[in-house]
Enzyme design. Structure first.
Site, short mmCIF file in Angstrom:
data_model
loop_
_atom_site.label_atom_id
_atom_site.label_comp_id
_atom_site.label_asym_id
_atom_site.label_seq_id
_atom_site.Cartn_x
_atom_site.Cartn_y
_atom_site.Cartn_z
N CYS A 130 0.82 -1.21 0.00
CA CYS A 130 0.00 0.00 0.00
C CYS A 130 0.86 1.26 0.00
CB CYS A 130 -0.96 0.00 1.18
SG CYS A 130 -2.28 -1.21 1.03
N HIS A 133 2.20 1.62 -3.53
CA HIS A 133 1.10 1.93 -4.45
C HIS A 133 0.67 3.39 -4.33
CE1 HIS A 133 -2.86 0.87 -6.42
NE2 HIS A 133 -3.24 1.93 -5.73
N GLU A 134 0.46 3.86 -3.11
CA GLU A 134 -0.02 5.23 -2.90
C GLU A 134 1.07 6.28 -3.17
OE1 GLU A 134 -3.04 5.30 -3.01
OE2 GLU A 134 -3.88 3.65 -1.86
N ILE A 135 2.31 5.98 -2.83
CA ILE A 135 3.40 6.92 -3.13
C ILE A 135 3.59 7.02 -4.65
CG2 ILE A 135 5.89 7.34 -2.92
CD1 ILE A 135 5.59 6.31 0.03
#
Length: 166
Positions: A130, A133-135
């Site tokens: 996560c 993915h988010e970065i």
């Protein structure tokens, strides 16, 4: 707290790098609360400010009820393990489709909390996936860019078909 409309793929705002947060104030706390409500309504386990059209480096994750939601402001990957894992990923901006993506098994990130305090966190498994993915999203890299061209094209066709049938 407000539930915001989610920016849908292929909106070009998802390909734009987000700006660093410089004001750690009530506006930031309100944004974090809105992101959490929007993510829960989607539903999802992670969301960034760009997912609601706000080009700031803010991430909210809620991976399990015991730990609750965490907000990461200006997160940066400081270290990533050489070991890789495959994990099924998707996005609140592309609901209904997902695929296996290769990521580092462990990462260490640095970030600010909503009060501006610098924090570090080491993670593995789903939380590490996560974070990466988010970065990526904050950097303007949508998750399907991590797929082969063939897989990406198939996924986009499937997503377009889902949109036409709903």
């Amino acid at each position: 707290m407000t539930i915001h409309p989610i920016v849908r793929y292929p909106d070009r705002r998802l390909a734009m790098p987000a700006r660093p947060v410089t004001a750690f104030d009530d506006g930031l706390r309100e944004l974090a609360a809105d992101l959490l409500e929007t993510m829960r309504a989607a539903p999802g386990i992670g969301i960034t400010a760009p997912h609601i059209g706000v080009p700031l480096r803010v991430v909210v994750l809620e991976l399990d009820a015991r730990d609750g939601a965490l907000t990461y402001v200006n997160p940066v990957i400081e270290w990533a393990s050489p070991e890789m894992i495959m994990h099924r990923e998707g996005s609140v901006s592309m609901p209904g489709v997902n695929d296996e993506v290769q990521r580092h098994a462990q990462v260490r990130i640095s970030y600010h909390d909503v009060d501006g305090n610098i924090q570090t966190e080491e993670s593995d498994g789903l939380r590490a996936v996560c974070h990466q993915h988010e970065i990526d999203q904050l950097d303007g890299m949508f998750w399907i860019q991590r797929l082969s061209r063939l897989k990406r094209e198939r996924l986009v066709k499937k997503f377009e078909k889902l949109g036409r049938s709903s």
